[in-house]
Design an enzyme around this catalytic site. Sequence first.
Site, PDB file in Angstrom:
ATOM      1  N   CYS A  14      -7.056   3.117 -10.090  1.00  0.00           N
ATOM      2  CA  CYS A  14      -5.731   3.017  -9.649  1.00  0.00           C
ATOM      3  C   CYS A  14      -4.823   3.550 -10.729  1.00  0.00           C
ATOM      4  CB  CYS A  14      -5.167   1.368  -9.246  1.00  0.00           C
ATOM      5  SG  CYS A  14      -6.492   0.906  -8.286  1.00  0.00           S
TER       6      CYS A  14
ATOM      7  N   HIS B 149      -5.192  -5.388  -1.970  1.00  0.00           N
ATOM      8  CA  HIS B 149      -5.948  -5.170  -0.557  1.00  0.00           C
ATOM      9  C   HIS B 149      -5.709  -6.517   0.307  1.00  0.00           C
ATOM     10  CE1 HIS B 149      -9.380  -2.570  -2.474  1.00  0.00           C
ATOM     11  NE2 HIS B 149      -8.215  -2.383  -2.678  1.00  0.00           N
TER      12      HIS B 149
ATOM     13  N   GLU C  74      15.071 -13.106   7.590  1.00  0.00           N
ATOM     14  CA  GLU C  74      15.969 -13.457   6.395  1.00  0.00           C
ATOM     15  C   GLU C  74      14.857 -12.846   5.114  1.00  0.00           C
ATOM     16  OE1 GLU C  74      18.587 -14.641   6.117  1.00  0.00           O
ATOM     17  OE2 GLU C  74      18.660 -15.260   4.103  1.00  0.00           O
TER      18      GLU C  74
ATOM     19  N   HIS D 130      -6.527  -0.046   3.779  1.00  0.00           N
ATOM     20  CA  HIS D 130      -6.913  -0.167   2.403  1.00  0.00           C
ATOM     21  C   HIS D 130      -5.968  -1.279   1.731  1.00  0.00           C
ATOM     22  CE1 HIS D 130      -7.655   2.007  -1.910  1.00  0.00           C
ATOM     23  NE2 HIS D 130      -7.268   0.770  -1.831  1.00  0.00           N
TER      24      HIS D 130
END
Length: 245
Positions: free
Chosen positions: A105, A124, A151, A207
């Site tokens: 990532c 995830h 809210e 994903h």
Amino acid sequence: MASTEDQVVATTTNNDHLVQSDDPEHPANLIPELCRKFYNWGWVTGTGGGTSIRHGDHIFIAPSGVQKELMKSENIFVLQWPTKKYPAEERNYIRRPLKLNPSACTPLFLTAFENGAGCCIHTHSQWAVLVTLLVEREKGPDACFEISTIEQIKGIPRGKGKGMLGYYDTLSIPIIENTAFEEDLTSGLEAAMKKYPDTYAVLVRRHGIYVWGDNVAKAKTQCESLDYLFQLAVEMHKLGLPWVK
Ligand SMILES: CSC[C@@H](O)[C@@H](O)C(=O)COP(=O)(O)O
Ligand SMILES: [Zn+2]
């Protein structure tokens, strides 16, 4: 994938001091602590998901393919910022734990940091995945999850320096399509950020989600508010209640 044993014994001889601190707020201590919480909330189970923190000109990154809830500070990578996004320049990894690779990532996290973030969280969460399925008919560059008059929307910023959304505002989170490899999501994330310059999150179809914030507390609370809203939307859908007025 690194075994639990590898994960626990992995050490390094390079720049260890960058991940050694008694301060619980130090990124090398915070990332493992946050990931333990995220695991318990179903955000980073089965090695998926993760988080990264920017601290000055250092980026702290978790290893790839490990049980994120078992991570230790000595398992953390440190990148010198700024750096090329993909692949990040080798020499810019100023601390690399042995036997481990940096999170897949990383280019996505770096995209958030380029956008001014101090922390980026990837989950995830099944609630995030489910809302991308509920709006699956909307594909292409305009795909978006929207919700209003709840809210908890007030927990999400209107945009940088623009305050928080109000109760009667509509929250819009762009959705990009998943790719076979995590790093290939980078161009989709960049395009979504360009199209929605005020967004602090991008959903990835089937994903999960990337959420960022100016600092760790903001990224975490924004991610919590979004996950709450996604769960609520799924439950409202099951009850036949519309979630956008
Ligand atoms: C369960 S595999 C998930 C990965 O492909 C990816 O989506 C992910 O979120 C984590 O990547 P990682 O490289 O382990 O940090
Ligand atoms: Zn992922």
